[in-house]
Scaffold this active site. Structure first.
Site, PDB file in Angstrom:
ATOM      1  N   HIS A   1     -32.072  -9.647  -9.292  1.00 53.36           N
ATOM      2  CA  HIS A   1     -31.715  -8.906 -10.507  1.00 53.36           C
ATOM      3  C   HIS A   1     -32.946  -8.881 -11.407  1.00 53.36           C
ATOM      4  CE1 HIS A   1     -29.756  -7.645 -14.222  1.00 53.36           C
ATOM      5  NE2 HIS A   1     -30.493  -8.564 -14.814  1.00 53.36           N
TER       6      HIS A   1
ATOM      7  N   TYR B   1     -22.367  -9.019 -15.917  1.00 48.47           N
ATOM      8  CA  TYR B   1     -22.357  -7.648 -15.392  1.00 48.47           C
ATOM      9  C   TYR B   1     -21.288  -6.785 -16.083  1.00 48.47           C
ATOM     10  CZ  TYR B   1     -25.782  -8.175 -11.590  1.00 48.47           C
ATOM     11  OH  TYR B   1     -26.934  -8.315 -10.867  1.00 48.47           O
TER      12      TYR B   1
ATOM     13  N   ASN C   1     -28.967  -7.264  -2.643  1.00 47.42           N
ATOM     14  CA  ASN C   1     -30.350  -6.804  -2.782  1.00 47.42           C
ATOM     15  C   ASN C   1     -31.287  -7.835  -3.406  1.00 47.42           C
ATOM     16  OD1 ASN C   1     -29.380  -6.661  -5.358  1.00 47.42           O
ATOM     17  ND2 ASN C   1     -29.538  -4.437  -5.560  1.00 47.42           N
TER      18      ASN C   1
ATOM     19  N   LYS D   1     -30.631 -13.718  -6.344  1.00 47.27           N
ATOM     20  CA  LYS D   1     -29.188 -13.689  -6.124  1.00 47.27           C
ATOM     21  C   LYS D   1     -28.799 -14.587  -4.931  1.00 47.27           C
ATOM     22  CE  LYS D   1     -28.639  -8.993  -8.047  1.00 47.27           C
ATOM     23  NZ  LYS D   1     -28.244  -7.592  -7.703  1.00 47.27           N
TER      24      LYS D   1
ATOM     25  N   THR E   1     -32.820  -0.143  -6.380  1.00 44.61           N
ATOM     26  CA  THR E   1     -31.562  -0.860  -6.145  1.00 44.61           C
ATOM     27  C   THR E   1     -31.181  -0.844  -4.664  1.00 44.61           C
ATOM     28  OG1 THR E   1     -30.840  -0.108  -8.325  1.00 44.61           O
ATOM     29  CG2 THR E   1     -29.142  -1.007  -6.867  1.00 44.61           C
TER      30      THR E   1
ATOM     31  N   GLU F   1     -30.080 -10.659 -22.032  1.00 41.94           N
ATOM     32  CA  GLU F   1     -29.860 -11.416 -20.796  1.00 41.94           C
ATOM     33  C   GLU F   1     -30.551 -12.776 -20.828  1.00 41.94           C
ATOM     34  OE1 GLU F   1     -29.320  -7.455 -17.938  1.00 41.94           O
ATOM     35  OE2 GLU F   1     -31.013  -8.807 -17.585  1.00 41.94           O
TER      36      GLU F   1
END
Ligand code: IDP
Ligand code: MG
Length: 141
Positions: A117, A51, A114, A11, A93, A128
């Site tokens: 993904h 998302y 975090n 991310k 998470t 995905e």
């Protein structure tokens, strides 16, 4: 276990922290192979669609803003039990609850920011992966 593929994203916070290599090394040490990868800047529409399952959650707007705050590194991982193995390498998470030695325990700042993904099931992994890559872009080994 069977040979699986899963979708992984470093991310924007992970890219900003310059830990792409650290994250990739953890995948490789766990026996996961990178069979496709692309650095890209997500659009708002892409982040909202990716998302979409979280659309009704209170954190959705912040999540989308965060995901478009800078480039991401998107990759397909392949290996035995890749979906669960990647989730193990990632950690929980919330980094405060993530097991020591996991990516999120070692590198993440918050439950939102975090670092990574990872798909949470084989069905979502297929969906995905198809969101980002065509079949011809995958290089299984
Ligand atoms: P996961 O990434 O571990 O699968 P999900 O529940 O699918 O976690 O949530 C997707 C992402 O949304 C998380 O990785 C995190 O960036 C963000 N998120 C999840 N729960 C919260 C929260 O309670 N507050 C803020 N952001 C959250
Ligand atoms: Mg999830």
């Amino acid at each position: 276990m069977s040979l699986e593929r899963t979708l992984s994203i470093v991310k924007p916070d992970g890219v900003r922290k310059n830990v792409i290599g650290d994250v990739f090394h953890r995948f490789e040490k766990a026996g996961l192979r990178i069979v496709a990868a692309r650095m890209m800047q997500l659009t708002q529409a892409q982040a909202e669609a990716f998302y979409g399952v979280h659309r009704a959650r209170p954190f959705f707007r912040d999540l989308v803003s965060y995901m478009i705050s800078g480039p991401v590194m998107v990759q397909v991982l392949e290996g035995e039990g890749a979906v669960l193995k990647n989730r193990d390498v990632m950690g929980a998470t919330d980094p405060k609850k993530a097991a020591p030695g996991t990516i999120r325990a070692d590198l993440a700042d918050s439950i939102e920011q975090n670092v990574v993904h990872g798909s949470d099931s084989a069905d979502n992994a297929a969906r995905e992966i198809a969101f980002f890559f065509s079949e011809t872009e995958l290089c299984p080994r």
